[in-house]
Design an enzyme around this catalytic site. Structure first.
Site, short mmCIF file in Angstrom:
data_model
loop_
_atom_site.label_atom_id
_atom_site.label_comp_id
_atom_site.label_asym_id
_atom_site.label_seq_id
_atom_site.Cartn_x
_atom_site.Cartn_y
_atom_site.Cartn_z
N LYS A 16 39.02 43.43 34.56
CA LYS A 16 40.14 42.48 34.70
C LYS A 16 39.91 41.21 33.90
CE LYS A 16 39.95 41.68 39.14
NZ LYS A 16 38.80 42.47 39.52
N ARG A 91 43.54 38.50 47.13
CA ARG A 91 42.55 39.52 47.51
C ARG A 91 42.99 40.18 48.83
NH1 ARG A 91 38.51 38.29 43.43
NH2 ARG A 91 36.56 39.20 43.90
N ARG A 130 25.95 43.95 33.08
CA ARG A 130 26.69 42.99 32.25
C ARG A 130 26.06 41.60 32.20
NH1 ARG A 130 32.36 42.26 35.75
NH2 ARG A 130 31.40 41.18 37.50
N ARG A 164 25.62 37.06 36.37
CA ARG A 164 26.17 36.55 37.61
C ARG A 164 25.24 36.86 38.77
NH1 ARG A 164 32.49 38.15 38.08
NH2 ARG A 164 31.85 38.25 40.26
N ARG A 175 30.81 44.09 47.54
CA ARG A 175 32.04 43.69 46.83
C ARG A 175 33.00 44.86 46.72
NH1 ARG A 175 29.68 41.41 41.56
NH2 ARG A 175 31.85 41.14 40.95
P1 AMP Z 1 35.38 37.68 40.97
O1 AMP Z 1 34.87 36.89 39.82
O2 AMP Z 1 36.88 37.79 41.00
O3 AMP Z 1 34.70 39.01 41.12
O4 AMP Z 1 35.00 36.83 42.27
C1 AMP Z 1 33.66 36.56 42.62
C2 AMP Z 1 33.56 36.20 44.09
O5 AMP Z 1 34.31 35.01 44.36
C3 AMP Z 1 34.11 37.23 45.08
O6 AMP Z 1 33.19 38.27 45.37
C4 AMP Z 1 34.43 36.36 46.28
O7 AMP Z 1 33.26 36.02 46.99
C5 AMP Z 1 34.96 35.09 45.62
N1 AMP Z 1 36.42 35.15 45.40
C6 AMP Z 1 37.05 35.15 44.19
N2 AMP Z 1 38.39 35.21 44.35
C7 AMP Z 1 38.60 35.25 45.69
C8 AMP Z 1 39.77 35.32 46.50
N3 AMP Z 1 41.00 35.39 45.96
N4 AMP Z 1 39.60 35.35 47.85
C9 AMP Z 1 38.39 35.27 48.41
N5 AMP Z 1 37.25 35.21 47.71
C10 AMP Z 1 37.34 35.20 46.36
#
Ligand code: AMP
Length: 218
Positions: A16, A91, A130, A164, A175
């Site tokens: 994404k 989410r 990654r 990360r 996740r």
């Molecule tokens: P991502 O980079 O989108 O994979 O997000 C990394 C982490 O940030 C996730 O595993 C959550 O802990 C938190 N996070 C990101 N976006 C959201 C969201 N919309 N709602 C809740 N937690 C989020």
């Protein structure tokens, strides 16, 4: 799909973020990644960052109130007027309901929700390998995309790379579970609104990008 107010959905590691960055450049719209916003807050050591870090490291979701507040502010900012790609938001279902209301109140309509679908079996390998250039953010992968010259970023010549904190195998499992339990239920929500399109994300990045571009049009 005419306008460019989009949600990009899909599992963690499905591409994404990479695709959203490309669409941002291609269409002159802004990528709104809640994960990036949270990582920036963690790095800057803000109160939000301090609160979010443990939750993120556990692969769990940060509270809806915080996330909806962040997105409400970003959607209203001047750079989002021409269009946006939501990446990582909404989410769980209550975030989607809050977003529906927020957009309605502002008189904004979504043009589409695109699911970049990738089977679970592929995701762990994709995520755990990654890394990105610390300077320009270009993405790499141990197996699929090493820098052309070892240790040097192809794009900017940077020599520092970051991984990360939540890309460790243990966290990835949590996740993925959060995605299946809490986020996948949004797909029917958007399907019922006639907004959902699915793209096969289990292909070369460039092929996925051209598929996205053909769905989105000019
Ligand atoms: P991502 O980079 O989108 O994979 O997000 C990394 C982490 O940030 C996730 O595993 C959550 O802990 C938190 N996070 C990101 N976006 C959201 C969201 N919309 N709602 C809740 N937690 C989020």
């Amino acid at each position: 799909m005419g306008g460019k107010r989009l949600i990009l959905m899909g599992p963690p590691g499905g591409g994404k973020g990479t695709q959203a960055k490309r669409l941002q450049d291609r269409y002159g719209i802004v990528q709104l990644s809640t994960g990036d916003m949270l990582r920036a807050a963690v790095k800057a050591g803000t109160p939000l960052g301090k609160q979010a870090k443990a939750v993120m490291d556990a692969g769990k979701l940060v509270s809806d109130d915080i996330m909806v507040g962040l997105i409400a502010e970003r959607i209203a900012a001047p750079d989002a007027v021409r269009g946006f790609i939501l990446d990582g938001f909404p989410r769980p279902v209550p975030q989607a309901q809050a977003l529906d209301k927020l957009l309605k109140d502002k008189g904004i309509t979504l043009d589409g929700v695109i699911e970049v679908a990738v089977p679970d079996a592929k995701l762990i390998e994709r995520i755990t390998g990654r890394f990105t250039c610390a300077k320009c953010g270009e993405g790499y992968h141990d197996k699929f995309k090493q820098p052309k010259k070892a240790g040097v970023c192809d794009m900017c010549g940077g020599t520092e790379f970051i991984r990360r904190a939540d890309d460790k195998a243990e966290t990835v499992v949590a996740r993925l579970k959060a995605y299946h339990d809490q986020t996948a239920p949004l797909l029917p929500h958007y399907k019922a609104q006639g907004l959902l399109r699915e793209i096969d994300g289990d292909r070369e990045m460039d092929v996925v990008t051209s598929d996205l571009e053909s769905v989105l049009g000019t």
